[in-house]
Design a protein around this motif. Sequence first.
Motif, PDB file in Angstrom:
ATOM      1  N   ILE A   1       0.610  65.051  65.346  1.00  0.00           N
ATOM      2  CA  ILE A   1       1.784  65.755  65.263  1.00  0.00           C
ATOM      3  C   ILE A   1       2.165  66.310  66.487  1.00  0.00           C
ATOM      4  CG2 ILE A   1       2.950  67.689  63.946  1.00  0.00           C
ATOM      5  CD1 ILE A   1       1.049  67.366  61.497  1.00  0.00           C
ATOM      6  N   LEU A   2       1.510  67.018  67.015  1.00  0.00           N
ATOM      7  CA  LEU A   2       1.966  67.634  68.498  1.00  0.00           C
ATOM      8  C   LEU A   2       2.428  66.410  69.580  1.00  0.00           C
ATOM      9  CD1 LEU A   2      -0.739  70.277  68.802  1.00  0.00           C
ATOM     10  CD2 LEU A   2       1.387  70.464  67.972  1.00  0.00           C
ATOM     11  N   ALA A   3       1.380  65.492  69.465  1.00  0.00           N
ATOM     12  CA  ALA A   3       1.698  64.425  70.594  1.00  0.00           C
ATOM     13  C   ALA A   3       3.068  63.837  70.213  1.00  0.00           C
ATOM     14  CB  ALA A   3       0.426  63.289  70.400  1.00  0.00           C
ATOM     15  N   ALA A   4       3.464  63.141  69.052  1.00  0.00           N
ATOM     16  CA  ALA A   4       4.487  62.088  68.606  1.00  0.00           C
ATOM     17  C   ALA A   4       6.023  62.797  69.452  1.00  0.00           C
ATOM     18  CB  ALA A   4       4.570  62.292  67.206  1.00  0.00           C
TER      19      ALA A   4
ATOM     20  N   VAL B   1       2.579  64.511  59.360  1.00  0.00           N
ATOM     21  CA  VAL B   1       2.859  65.721  58.595  1.00  0.00           C
ATOM     22  C   VAL B   1       2.347  65.371  57.039  1.00  0.00           C
ATOM     23  CG1 VAL B   1       4.105  67.084  57.481  1.00  0.00           C
ATOM     24  CG2 VAL B   1       4.386  66.674  60.218  1.00  0.00           C
ATOM     25  N   THR B   2       2.724  64.180  56.794  1.00  0.00           N
ATOM     26  CA  THR B   2       2.254  63.808  55.336  1.00  0.00           C
ATOM     27  C   THR B   2       1.132  63.478  55.164  1.00  0.00           C
ATOM     28  OG1 THR B   2       3.201  61.516  55.434  1.00  0.00           O
ATOM     29  CG2 THR B   2       4.471  63.172  54.769  1.00  0.00           C
ATOM     30  N   ARG B   3       0.205  62.951  56.301  1.00  0.00           N
ATOM     31  CA  ARG B   3      -1.162  62.439  56.408  1.00  0.00           C
ATOM     32  C   ARG B   3      -1.680  63.913  56.130  1.00  0.00           C
ATOM     33  NH1 ARG B   3      -4.576  59.755  61.115  1.00  0.00           N
ATOM     34  NH2 ARG B   3      -6.721  60.031  60.351  1.00  0.00           N
ATOM     35  N   LEU B   4      -1.572  64.834  56.776  1.00  0.00           N
ATOM     36  CA  LEU B   4      -2.204  66.200  56.903  1.00  0.00           C
ATOM     37  C   LEU B   4      -2.016  66.847  55.428  1.00  0.00           C
ATOM     38  CD1 LEU B   4      -3.690  68.342  58.387  1.00  0.00           C
ATOM     39  CD2 LEU B   4      -1.497  69.213  59.037  1.00  0.00           C
ATOM     40  N   ALA B   5      -0.699  66.997  54.954  1.00  0.00           N
ATOM     41  CA  ALA B   5      -0.563  67.653  53.724  1.00  0.00           C
ATOM     42  C   ALA B   5      -0.711  66.856  52.371  1.00  0.00           C
ATOM     43  CB  ALA B   5       1.018  68.157  53.716  1.00  0.00           C
ATOM     44  N   GLY B   6      -0.512  65.595  52.534  1.00  0.00           N
ATOM     45  CA  GLY B   6      -0.292  64.881  51.273  1.00  0.00           C
ATOM     46  C   GLY B   6      -1.599  64.842  50.506  1.00  0.00           C
ATOM     47  N   PRO B   7      -2.823  64.114  51.209  1.00  0.00           N
ATOM     48  CA  PRO B   7      -4.152  64.285  50.518  1.00  0.00           C
ATOM     49  C   PRO B   7      -4.477  65.801  49.761  1.00  0.00           C
ATOM     50  CG  PRO B   7      -4.220  63.154  52.487  1.00  0.00           C
ATOM     51  CD  PRO B   7      -2.959  63.867  52.708  1.00  0.00           C
TER      52      PRO B   7
ATOM     53  N   ASN C   1      11.721  58.594  54.641  1.00  0.00           N
ATOM     54  CA  ASN C   1      10.517  58.223  54.908  1.00  0.00           C
ATOM     55  C   ASN C   1       9.351  59.369  54.733  1.00  0.00           C
ATOM     56  OD1 ASN C   1      10.377  55.708  55.612  1.00  0.00           O
ATOM     57  ND2 ASN C   1      11.584  55.910  57.642  1.00  0.00           N
ATOM     58  N   LEU C   2       9.910  60.461  55.185  1.00  0.00           N
ATOM     59  CA  LEU C   2       8.969  61.699  54.951  1.00  0.00           C
ATOM     60  C   LEU C   2       8.772  61.865  53.450  1.00  0.00           C
ATOM     61  CD1 LEU C   2       7.896  64.492  56.088  1.00  0.00           C
ATOM     62  CD2 LEU C   2       9.838  65.406  55.609  1.00  0.00           C
ATOM     63  N   ALA C   3       9.804  61.862  52.475  1.00  0.00           N
ATOM     64  CA  ALA C   3       9.429  61.797  51.116  1.00  0.00           C
ATOM     65  C   ALA C   3       8.447  60.695  50.536  1.00  0.00           C
ATOM     66  CB  ALA C   3      10.782  61.967  50.229  1.00  0.00           C
ATOM     67  N   ALA C   4       8.664  59.600  51.053  1.00  0.00           N
ATOM     68  CA  ALA C   4       7.996  58.302  50.554  1.00  0.00           C
ATOM     69  C   ALA C   4       6.672  58.456  50.983  1.00  0.00           C
ATOM     70  CB  ALA C   4       8.803  57.077  51.160  1.00  0.00           C
ATOM     71  N   ALA C   5       6.400  58.871  52.303  1.00  0.00           N
ATOM     72  CA  ALA C   5       5.197  58.871  52.891  1.00  0.00           C
ATOM     73  C   ALA C   5       4.562  60.104  52.362  1.00  0.00           C
ATOM     74  CB  ALA C   5       5.127  59.306  54.540  1.00  0.00           C
ATOM     75  N   LEU C   6       4.994  61.384  52.239  1.00  0.00           N
ATOM     76  CA  LEU C   6       4.263  62.265  51.400  1.00  0.00           C
ATOM     77  C   LEU C   6       3.736  61.843  49.922  1.00  0.00           C
ATOM     78  CD1 LEU C   6       3.575  65.261  51.021  1.00  0.00           C
ATOM     79  CD2 LEU C   6       5.572  65.698  50.181  1.00  0.00           C
ATOM     80  N   ALA C   7       4.414  61.244  49.335  1.00  0.00           N
ATOM     81  CA  ALA C   7       4.193  60.602  47.956  1.00  0.00           C
ATOM     82  C   ALA C   7       2.958  59.802  47.926  1.00  0.00           C
ATOM     83  CB  ALA C   7       5.415  59.908  47.068  1.00  0.00           C
TER      84      ALA C   7
ATOM     85  N   ASN D   1       9.747  59.572  63.162  1.00  0.00           N
ATOM     86  CA  ASN D   1       8.997  58.949  62.317  1.00  0.00           C
ATOM     87  C   ASN D   1       7.347  59.042  62.255  1.00  0.00           C
ATOM     88  OD1 ASN D   1      11.256  58.214  60.895  1.00  0.00           O
ATOM     89  ND2 ASN D   1      11.218  55.761  61.834  1.00  0.00           N
ATOM     90  N   SER D   2       6.832  59.076  63.508  1.00  0.00           N
ATOM     91  CA  SER D   2       5.585  59.328  63.558  1.00  0.00           C
ATOM     92  C   SER D   2       4.969  60.821  63.210  1.00  0.00           C
ATOM     93  CB  SER D   2       4.944  59.076  65.166  1.00  0.00           C
ATOM     94  OG  SER D   2       3.692  59.455  65.141  1.00  0.00           O
TER      95      SER D   2
END
Length: 435
Positions: A290-293, A173-179, A46-52, A167-168
Amino acid sequence: MDASRVVSAKVLLQDWSAIFSRLVPTIRRVRLLRTNPVFRSLWLANLAAALASSALGTVLTVQIFTITHSAAATSGLLVAATVPAIALGTIGGLAADRIRRDRLVKLTSWLRVPTVACLLLVGDHAGALYVIAFVQAAQLQFFVPAEQATVADIVSDKDLPDAMSANSVARNVTRLAGPALGGILITWIGFVPTIAAVSGCLGVAALLFSFLPRSEHVPSADVTIIRDWLDGPRITVTHVPARAVAVFQILDSIKEGPLSSLFPVLMLGTIGATAAYMGTVNSSFAVTAILAAPLVGIITRRLGYRWPIAGGAAISGGLLLLLAAVPNATTALAVFALSGFPFTISWVAANTWLLANTDATHRGRVTGTTSTLNAIATAVFAGIAGAAAEIVPVVTVIGVAALIQTLAGPCFLIMTRRYTGRVNQPTSNASTELP
Protein backbone atom coordinates in the motif's frame (compact mmCIF):
# COMPACT_ATOMS: atom_id res chain seq x y z
CA MET A 1 11.40 22.83 26.42
CA ASP A 2 15.03 23.61 25.52
CA ALA A 3 15.32 26.03 22.58
CA SER A 4 17.81 23.78 20.77
CA ARG A 5 15.38 20.88 21.04
CA VAL A 6 12.60 23.03 19.57
CA VAL A 7 14.83 23.99 16.65
CA SER A 8 15.88 20.36 16.14
CA ALA A 9 12.27 19.21 16.20
CA LYS A 10 11.31 21.86 13.64
CA VAL A 11 14.20 20.87 11.36
CA LEU A 12 13.29 17.18 11.68
CA LEU A 13 9.65 17.96 10.90
CA GLN A 14 10.66 20.00 7.87
CA ASP A 15 12.94 17.21 6.63
CA TRP A 16 10.20 14.59 6.94
CA SER A 17 7.70 16.93 5.28
CA ALA A 18 10.04 17.47 2.36
CA ILE A 19 10.65 13.74 1.98
CA PHE A 20 6.94 12.97 2.20
CA SER A 21 5.98 15.65 -0.32
CA ARG A 22 8.61 14.45 -2.79
CA LEU A 23 8.01 10.72 -2.49
CA VAL A 24 4.22 10.58 -2.39
CA PRO A 25 2.53 12.20 -5.40
CA THR A 26 -0.54 12.99 -3.31
CA ILE A 27 -1.54 16.12 -5.17
CA ARG A 28 -1.38 14.42 -8.54
CA ARG A 29 -3.26 11.29 -7.42
CA VAL A 30 -5.95 13.30 -5.60
CA ARG A 31 -6.28 15.56 -8.63
CA LEU A 32 -6.87 12.55 -10.84
CA LEU A 33 -9.61 11.23 -8.55
CA ARG A 34 -11.11 14.70 -8.15
CA THR A 35 -11.02 15.96 -11.72
CA ASN A 36 -11.72 12.72 -13.61
CA PRO A 37 -15.19 11.56 -12.51
CA VAL A 38 -15.06 8.53 -14.81
CA PHE A 39 -11.87 7.25 -13.22
CA ARG A 40 -13.24 8.09 -9.77
CA SER A 41 -16.31 5.90 -10.35
CA LEU A 42 -14.08 3.14 -11.73
CA TRP A 43 -11.73 3.35 -8.75
CA LEU A 44 -14.51 3.29 -6.15
CA ALA A 45 -16.18 0.41 -7.96
CA ASN A 46 -12.92 -1.54 -8.01
CA LEU A 47 -12.47 -0.87 -4.31
CA ALA A 48 -15.94 -2.25 -3.47
CA ALA A 49 -15.59 -5.25 -5.81
CA ALA A 50 -12.12 -6.15 -4.54
CA LEU A 51 -13.24 -5.88 -0.92
CA ALA A 52 -16.14 -8.24 -1.63
CA SER A 53 -13.89 -10.70 -3.48
CA SER A 54 -11.27 -10.75 -0.71
CA ALA A 55 -13.89 -11.32 1.96
CA LEU A 56 -15.63 -13.97 -0.15
CA GLY A 57 -12.42 -15.97 -0.51
CA THR A 58 -12.15 -16.35 3.26
CA VAL A 59 -15.86 -17.05 3.68
CA LEU A 60 -15.88 -19.82 1.06
CA THR A 61 -12.74 -21.39 2.53
CA VAL A 62 -14.23 -21.45 6.03
CA GLN A 63 -17.57 -22.76 4.77
CA ILE A 64 -16.14 -25.60 2.68
CA PHE A 65 -13.94 -26.72 5.56
CA THR A 66 -16.88 -26.52 7.96
CA ILE A 67 -18.92 -28.76 5.64
CA THR A 68 -16.22 -31.29 4.68
CA HIS A 69 -13.52 -31.06 7.39
CA SER A 70 -11.10 -31.88 4.58
CA ALA A 71 -7.93 -30.01 3.65
CA ALA A 72 -8.04 -31.50 0.14
CA ALA A 73 -11.62 -30.32 -0.35
CA THR A 74 -10.65 -26.85 0.85
CA SER A 75 -7.70 -26.64 -1.53
CA GLY A 76 -10.08 -27.65 -4.31
CA LEU A 77 -11.51 -24.13 -4.20
CA LEU A 78 -8.17 -22.85 -5.52
CA VAL A 79 -8.42 -25.27 -8.42
CA ALA A 80 -11.99 -24.20 -9.14
CA ALA A 81 -10.87 -20.57 -9.29
CA THR A 82 -7.73 -21.26 -11.37
CA VAL A 83 -9.15 -23.42 -14.16
CA PRO A 84 -11.24 -20.58 -15.69
CA ALA A 85 -8.15 -18.37 -15.89
CA ILE A 86 -6.38 -21.06 -17.89
CA ALA A 87 -9.34 -21.91 -20.12
CA LEU A 88 -10.93 -18.49 -20.65
CA GLY A 89 -8.21 -15.86 -20.23
CA THR A 90 -7.50 -15.42 -23.92
CA ILE A 91 -11.21 -15.59 -24.79
CA GLY A 92 -11.97 -12.88 -22.24
CA GLY A 93 -9.23 -10.73 -23.74
CA LEU A 94 -10.71 -11.21 -27.19
CA ALA A 95 -14.15 -10.20 -25.88
CA ALA A 96 -12.65 -7.02 -24.41
CA ASP A 97 -11.38 -6.04 -27.86
CA ARG A 98 -14.45 -7.08 -29.89
CA ILE A 99 -17.24 -5.91 -27.54
CA ARG A 100 -17.69 -2.38 -26.24
CA ARG A 101 -15.61 -2.43 -23.08
CA ASP A 102 -18.01 -0.41 -20.95
CA ARG A 103 -20.79 -2.88 -21.79
CA LEU A 104 -18.60 -5.85 -20.89
CA VAL A 105 -17.52 -4.31 -17.57
CA LYS A 106 -21.12 -3.47 -16.63
CA LEU A 107 -22.53 -6.84 -17.70
CA THR A 108 -19.98 -8.95 -15.85
CA SER A 109 -20.27 -6.74 -12.76
CA TRP A 110 -24.02 -7.21 -12.56
CA LEU A 111 -23.77 -10.95 -13.30
CA ARG A 112 -21.51 -11.45 -10.28
CA VAL A 113 -24.25 -10.23 -7.92
CA PRO A 114 -26.80 -13.03 -8.53
CA THR A 115 -23.97 -15.56 -8.90
CA VAL A 116 -22.74 -14.91 -5.37
CA ALA A 117 -26.30 -14.47 -4.08
CA CYS A 118 -27.01 -18.08 -5.14
CA LEU A 119 -24.92 -19.10 -2.14
CA LEU A 120 -27.82 -17.95 0.04
CA LEU A 121 -29.76 -20.95 -1.30
CA VAL A 122 -27.10 -23.65 -1.77
CA GLY A 123 -24.35 -22.70 0.65
CA ASP A 124 -24.74 -25.96 2.60
CA HIS A 125 -23.72 -28.09 -0.41
CA ALA A 126 -19.99 -28.46 -1.05
CA GLY A 127 -20.47 -29.17 -4.75
CA ALA A 128 -22.44 -25.96 -5.20
CA LEU A 129 -19.62 -23.97 -3.61
CA TYR A 130 -17.20 -25.30 -6.22
CA VAL A 131 -19.59 -24.52 -9.05
CA ILE A 132 -20.22 -20.97 -7.90
CA ALA A 133 -16.51 -20.37 -7.30
CA PHE A 134 -15.86 -21.61 -10.84
CA VAL A 135 -18.60 -19.49 -12.41
CA GLN A 136 -17.52 -16.34 -10.61
CA ALA A 137 -13.89 -16.91 -11.64
CA ALA A 138 -15.07 -17.40 -15.23
CA GLN A 139 -16.90 -14.07 -15.11
CA LEU A 140 -13.73 -12.38 -13.89
CA GLN A 141 -11.84 -13.60 -16.97
CA PHE A 142 -14.09 -11.35 -19.05
CA PHE A 143 -14.19 -8.50 -16.55
CA VAL A 144 -10.47 -8.04 -15.81
CA PRO A 145 -9.14 -7.49 -19.38
CA ALA A 146 -12.01 -5.10 -20.15
CA GLU A 147 -11.49 -3.16 -16.91
CA GLN A 148 -7.71 -2.85 -17.33
CA ALA A 149 -8.07 -1.73 -20.94
CA THR A 150 -10.73 0.76 -19.84
CA VAL A 151 -8.29 2.38 -17.40
CA ALA A 152 -5.88 3.01 -20.27
CA ASP A 153 -8.76 4.34 -22.39
CA ILE A 154 -10.06 6.90 -19.88
CA VAL A 155 -6.77 8.44 -18.72
CA SER A 156 -3.86 9.86 -20.66
CA ASP A 157 -0.47 8.13 -20.89
CA LYS A 158 0.83 10.82 -18.56
CA ASP A 159 -1.71 9.89 -15.88
CA LEU A 160 -1.66 6.13 -16.46
CA PRO A 161 1.02 5.33 -13.83
CA ASP A 162 -0.97 7.22 -11.20
CA ALA A 163 -4.21 5.53 -12.25
CA MET A 164 -2.66 2.07 -12.07
CA SER A 165 -1.04 2.95 -8.76
CA ALA A 166 -4.35 4.12 -7.31
CA ASN A 167 -5.96 0.84 -8.38
CA SER A 168 -3.08 -1.06 -6.77
CA VAL A 169 -3.71 0.81 -3.50
CA ALA A 170 -7.36 -0.23 -3.63
CA ARG A 171 -6.48 -3.88 -4.24
CA ASN A 172 -3.89 -4.03 -1.48
CA VAL A 173 -6.14 -2.28 1.02
CA THR A 174 -8.80 -4.90 0.35
CA ARG A 175 -6.20 -7.67 0.47
CA LEU A 176 -5.35 -6.46 3.96
CA ALA A 177 -8.89 -5.83 5.21
CA GLY A 178 -11.02 -8.25 3.18
CA PRO A 179 -9.91 -11.61 4.62
CA ALA A 180 -10.15 -10.30 8.17
CA LEU A 181 -13.57 -8.80 7.47
CA GLY A 182 -14.80 -12.06 5.96
CA GLY A 183 -13.56 -14.05 8.94
CA ILE A 184 -15.11 -11.67 11.45
CA LEU A 185 -18.47 -11.54 9.70
CA ILE A 186 -18.87 -15.31 9.29
CA THR A 187 -17.90 -15.78 12.94
CA TRP A 188 -20.21 -13.09 14.31
CA ILE A 189 -23.29 -13.28 12.10
CA GLY A 190 -22.97 -16.57 10.22
CA PHE A 191 -22.65 -17.64 6.59
CA VAL A 192 -25.97 -16.47 5.12
CA PRO A 193 -25.89 -12.87 6.46
CA THR A 194 -22.24 -12.59 5.40
CA ILE A 195 -23.07 -13.68 1.84
CA ALA A 196 -25.89 -11.14 1.81
CA ALA A 197 -23.41 -8.42 2.81
CA VAL A 198 -20.89 -9.52 0.16
CA SER A 199 -23.61 -9.57 -2.51
CA GLY A 200 -24.66 -6.07 -1.46
CA CYS A 201 -21.07 -4.86 -1.77
CA LEU A 202 -20.87 -6.32 -5.28
CA GLY A 203 -24.14 -4.59 -6.07
CA VAL A 204 -22.65 -1.25 -5.02
CA ALA A 205 -19.67 -1.93 -7.27
CA ALA A 206 -21.93 -2.78 -10.21
CA LEU A 207 -23.91 0.41 -9.64
CA LEU A 208 -20.71 2.48 -9.68
CA PHE A 209 -19.52 0.74 -12.83
CA SER A 210 -22.81 1.79 -14.42
CA PHE A 211 -21.52 5.37 -14.48
CA LEU A 212 -18.88 4.46 -17.07
CA PRO A 213 -19.61 6.35 -20.30
CA ARG A 214 -19.83 4.74 -23.71
CA SER A 215 -16.45 3.38 -24.70
CA GLU A 216 -14.65 5.20 -27.50
CA HIS A 217 -13.04 1.92 -28.50
CA VAL A 218 -14.71 0.67 -31.71
CA PRO A 219 -14.09 -3.05 -32.29
CA SER A 220 -13.01 -4.09 -35.76
CA ALA A 221 -15.68 -5.96 -37.70
CA ASP A 222 -13.69 -6.93 -40.78
CA VAL A 223 -11.74 -9.87 -39.35
CA THR A 224 -12.79 -13.35 -38.32
CA ILE A 225 -13.07 -14.33 -34.67
CA ILE A 226 -10.38 -17.00 -35.01
CA ARG A 227 -7.91 -14.58 -36.56
CA ASP A 228 -8.78 -11.97 -33.96
CA TRP A 229 -8.27 -14.50 -31.17
CA LEU A 230 -4.91 -15.61 -32.56
CA ASP A 231 -3.77 -11.99 -32.59
CA GLY A 232 -3.48 -12.13 -28.78
CA PRO A 233 -0.82 -14.89 -28.69
CA ARG A 234 0.79 -13.53 -31.89
CA ILE A 235 1.31 -10.04 -30.46
CA THR A 236 2.42 -11.44 -27.13
CA VAL A 237 5.17 -13.34 -28.95
CA THR A 238 6.22 -10.72 -31.50
CA HIS A 239 5.71 -7.36 -29.73
CA VAL A 240 8.66 -6.59 -27.45
CA PRO A 241 6.74 -5.14 -24.45
CA ALA A 242 4.15 -7.94 -24.45
CA ARG A 243 6.78 -10.65 -24.82
CA ALA A 244 9.04 -9.18 -22.15
CA VAL A 245 6.24 -8.70 -19.63
CA ALA A 246 4.82 -12.17 -20.38
CA VAL A 247 8.18 -13.84 -19.70
CA PHE A 248 8.71 -11.62 -16.67
CA GLN A 249 5.34 -12.61 -15.19
CA ILE A 250 5.85 -16.30 -15.98
CA LEU A 251 9.13 -16.25 -14.06
CA ASP A 252 7.32 -14.57 -11.18
CA SER A 253 4.59 -17.24 -11.34
CA ILE A 254 7.26 -19.93 -11.03
CA LYS A 255 7.93 -18.34 -7.65
CA GLU A 256 4.34 -17.53 -6.75
CA GLY A 257 3.00 -21.06 -7.30
CA PRO A 258 5.41 -22.75 -4.88
CA LEU A 259 5.25 -19.91 -2.36
CA SER A 260 1.43 -19.88 -2.26
CA SER A 261 1.12 -23.65 -1.96
CA LEU A 262 3.99 -24.16 0.50
CA PHE A 263 3.65 -21.02 2.62
CA PRO A 264 1.51 -22.75 5.32
CA VAL A 265 3.94 -25.68 5.35
CA LEU A 266 6.89 -23.32 5.75
CA MET A 267 5.31 -21.24 8.50
CA LEU A 268 3.49 -23.94 10.48
CA GLY A 269 5.77 -26.90 9.83
CA THR A 270 9.33 -25.70 9.27
CA ILE A 271 9.31 -22.48 11.28
CA GLY A 272 6.76 -23.61 13.86
CA ALA A 273 4.75 -20.38 13.88
CA THR A 274 1.11 -20.14 14.88
CA ALA A 275 -1.71 -19.64 12.41
CA ALA A 276 -2.25 -16.12 13.77
CA TYR A 277 1.41 -15.23 13.23
CA MET A 278 1.23 -16.67 9.72
CA GLY A 279 -1.66 -14.34 8.97
CA THR A 280 0.29 -11.40 10.35
CA VAL A 281 3.25 -12.20 8.11
CA ASN A 282 0.98 -12.39 5.07
CA SER A 283 -0.69 -9.09 5.94
CA SER A 284 2.65 -7.32 6.39
CA PHE A 285 3.25 -7.71 2.66
CA ALA A 286 0.05 -5.80 1.90
CA VAL A 287 0.98 -2.99 4.29
CA THR A 288 4.19 -2.10 2.49
CA ALA A 289 2.52 -2.71 -0.88
CA ILE A 290 0.00 0.00 0.00
CA LEU A 291 2.84 2.36 0.83
CA ALA A 292 4.66 1.56 -2.41
CA ALA A 293 1.83 1.94 -4.91
CA PRO A 294 1.55 5.78 -4.77
CA LEU A 295 5.27 6.03 -5.56
CA VAL A 296 5.12 4.20 -8.89
CA GLY A 297 4.23 7.34 -10.82
CA ILE A 298 7.05 9.49 -9.50
CA ILE A 299 9.61 6.67 -9.76
CA THR A 300 8.78 5.84 -13.37
CA ARG A 301 8.71 9.50 -14.37
CA ARG A 302 12.22 9.93 -12.98
CA LEU A 303 13.80 6.59 -13.85
CA GLY A 304 11.72 5.20 -16.68
CA TYR A 305 10.17 1.74 -16.43
CA ARG A 306 12.88 -0.82 -17.17
CA TRP A 307 15.03 -0.42 -14.07
CA PRO A 308 12.21 -0.16 -11.51
CA ILE A 309 10.60 -3.29 -13.02
CA ALA A 310 13.84 -5.27 -13.00
CA GLY A 311 15.14 -3.92 -9.71
CA GLY A 312 11.92 -4.55 -7.81
CA ALA A 313 11.81 -8.18 -8.94
CA ALA A 314 15.47 -8.76 -8.09
CA ILE A 315 15.16 -7.20 -4.63
CA SER A 316 11.98 -9.07 -3.67
CA GLY A 317 13.46 -12.34 -4.97
CA GLY A 318 16.66 -11.72 -3.03
CA LEU A 319 14.69 -11.14 0.17
CA LEU A 320 12.86 -14.43 -0.33
CA LEU A 321 16.24 -16.13 -0.78
CA LEU A 322 17.15 -14.75 2.64
CA LEU A 323 14.07 -16.40 4.14
CA ALA A 324 15.04 -19.73 2.55
CA ALA A 325 18.54 -19.38 4.01
CA VAL A 326 17.39 -18.25 7.49
CA PRO A 327 13.90 -19.73 8.02
CA ASN A 328 12.65 -18.34 11.32
CA ALA A 329 9.68 -16.28 12.46
CA THR A 330 11.54 -12.97 12.64
CA THR A 331 13.05 -13.35 9.18
CA ALA A 332 9.67 -14.29 7.71
CA LEU A 333 8.01 -11.15 9.07
CA ALA A 334 10.89 -8.93 7.95
CA VAL A 335 11.07 -10.46 4.47
CA PHE A 336 7.36 -10.18 3.74
CA ALA A 337 7.15 -6.66 5.15
CA LEU A 338 10.13 -5.48 3.10
CA SER A 339 9.37 -7.36 -0.12
CA GLY A 340 5.88 -5.90 -0.51
CA PHE A 341 7.42 -2.55 -1.43
CA PRO A 342 9.80 -3.52 -4.29
CA PHE A 343 7.44 -6.19 -5.64
CA THR A 344 4.57 -3.70 -5.95
CA ILE A 345 6.77 -1.12 -7.67
CA SER A 346 7.87 -3.79 -10.13
CA TRP A 347 4.47 -5.38 -10.77
CA VAL A 348 2.48 -2.16 -11.17
CA ALA A 349 5.17 -0.61 -13.37
CA ALA A 350 5.25 -3.72 -15.59
CA ASN A 351 1.50 -3.74 -16.14
CA THR A 352 1.43 0.02 -16.73
CA TRP A 353 4.27 -0.21 -19.24
CA LEU A 354 2.49 -3.05 -21.04
CA LEU A 355 -0.78 -1.12 -21.39
CA ALA A 356 0.90 2.11 -22.44
CA ASN A 357 3.03 0.38 -25.08
CA THR A 358 0.24 -1.77 -26.55
CA ASP A 359 -2.11 -0.46 -29.21
CA ALA A 360 -5.57 0.32 -27.80
CA THR A 361 -7.25 -2.17 -30.14
CA HIS A 362 -5.20 -5.07 -28.77
CA ARG A 363 -4.98 -4.33 -25.05
CA GLY A 364 -7.70 -6.77 -24.04
CA ARG A 365 -6.19 -9.68 -25.95
CA VAL A 366 -2.66 -9.04 -24.74
CA THR A 367 -3.84 -8.69 -21.13
CA GLY A 368 -5.91 -11.87 -21.42
CA THR A 369 -3.04 -13.84 -22.95
CA THR A 370 -0.51 -12.81 -20.31
CA SER A 371 -3.04 -13.60 -17.58
CA THR A 372 -3.59 -17.07 -19.04
CA LEU A 373 0.14 -17.77 -19.20
CA ASN A 374 0.45 -16.51 -15.63
CA ALA A 375 -2.30 -18.84 -14.41
CA ILE A 376 -0.85 -21.85 -16.23
CA ALA A 377 2.62 -21.29 -14.79
CA THR A 378 1.24 -20.75 -11.29
CA ALA A 379 -0.84 -23.94 -11.36
CA VAL A 380 1.87 -26.11 -12.92
CA PHE A 381 4.65 -25.03 -10.62
CA ALA A 382 2.47 -25.15 -7.53
CA GLY A 383 1.94 -28.84 -8.33
CA ILE A 384 5.63 -29.42 -9.05
CA ALA A 385 6.59 -27.68 -5.81
CA GLY A 386 4.17 -29.80 -3.79
CA ALA A 387 5.67 -32.99 -5.22
CA ALA A 388 9.23 -31.74 -4.77
CA ALA A 389 8.59 -30.81 -1.13
CA GLU A 390 7.91 -34.50 -0.45
CA ILE A 391 11.49 -35.26 -1.48
CA VAL A 392 13.58 -32.23 -0.48
CA PRO A 393 13.13 -29.66 2.32
CA VAL A 394 10.51 -26.96 1.79
CA VAL A 395 13.12 -24.21 2.15
CA THR A 396 15.07 -25.70 -0.76
CA VAL A 397 12.01 -25.57 -3.03
CA ILE A 398 11.23 -21.99 -2.03
CA GLY A 399 14.90 -21.03 -2.41
CA VAL A 400 14.99 -22.27 -6.01
CA ALA A 401 11.72 -20.45 -6.76
CA ALA A 402 13.12 -17.25 -5.22
CA LEU A 403 16.27 -17.53 -7.33
CA ILE A 404 14.14 -17.76 -10.49
CA GLN A 405 12.27 -14.59 -9.53
CA THR A 406 15.56 -12.82 -8.86
CA LEU A 407 16.70 -13.72 -12.38
CA ALA A 408 13.47 -12.27 -13.82
CA GLY A 409 14.87 -8.75 -13.39
CA PRO A 410 18.04 -9.22 -15.49
CA CYS A 411 16.04 -11.25 -18.02
CA PHE A 412 13.61 -8.34 -18.47
CA LEU A 413 16.48 -5.87 -18.97
CA ILE A 414 18.03 -8.09 -21.63
CA MET A 415 14.74 -8.55 -23.50
CA THR A 416 14.01 -4.81 -23.60
CA ARG A 417 17.52 -3.44 -24.08
CA ARG A 418 16.87 -2.30 -27.68
CA TYR A 419 13.25 -1.26 -27.31
CA THR A 420 12.54 2.47 -27.80
CA GLY A 421 8.79 2.70 -27.22
CA ARG A 422 7.04 5.87 -26.19
CA VAL A 423 7.17 5.18 -22.43
CA ASN A 424 10.29 3.02 -22.27
CA GLN A 425 12.41 5.95 -21.08
CA PRO A 426 11.29 8.90 -18.94
CA THR A 427 11.81 11.44 -21.75
CA SER A 428 10.91 9.34 -24.78
CA ASN A 429 8.21 10.63 -27.12
CA ALA A 430 8.52 8.02 -29.85
CA SER A 431 5.38 6.30 -31.03
CA THR A 432 4.71 2.63 -30.48
CA GLU A 433 4.16 0.43 -33.50
CA LEU A 434 2.81 -3.09 -33.35
CA PRO A 435 4.37 -5.65 -35.65
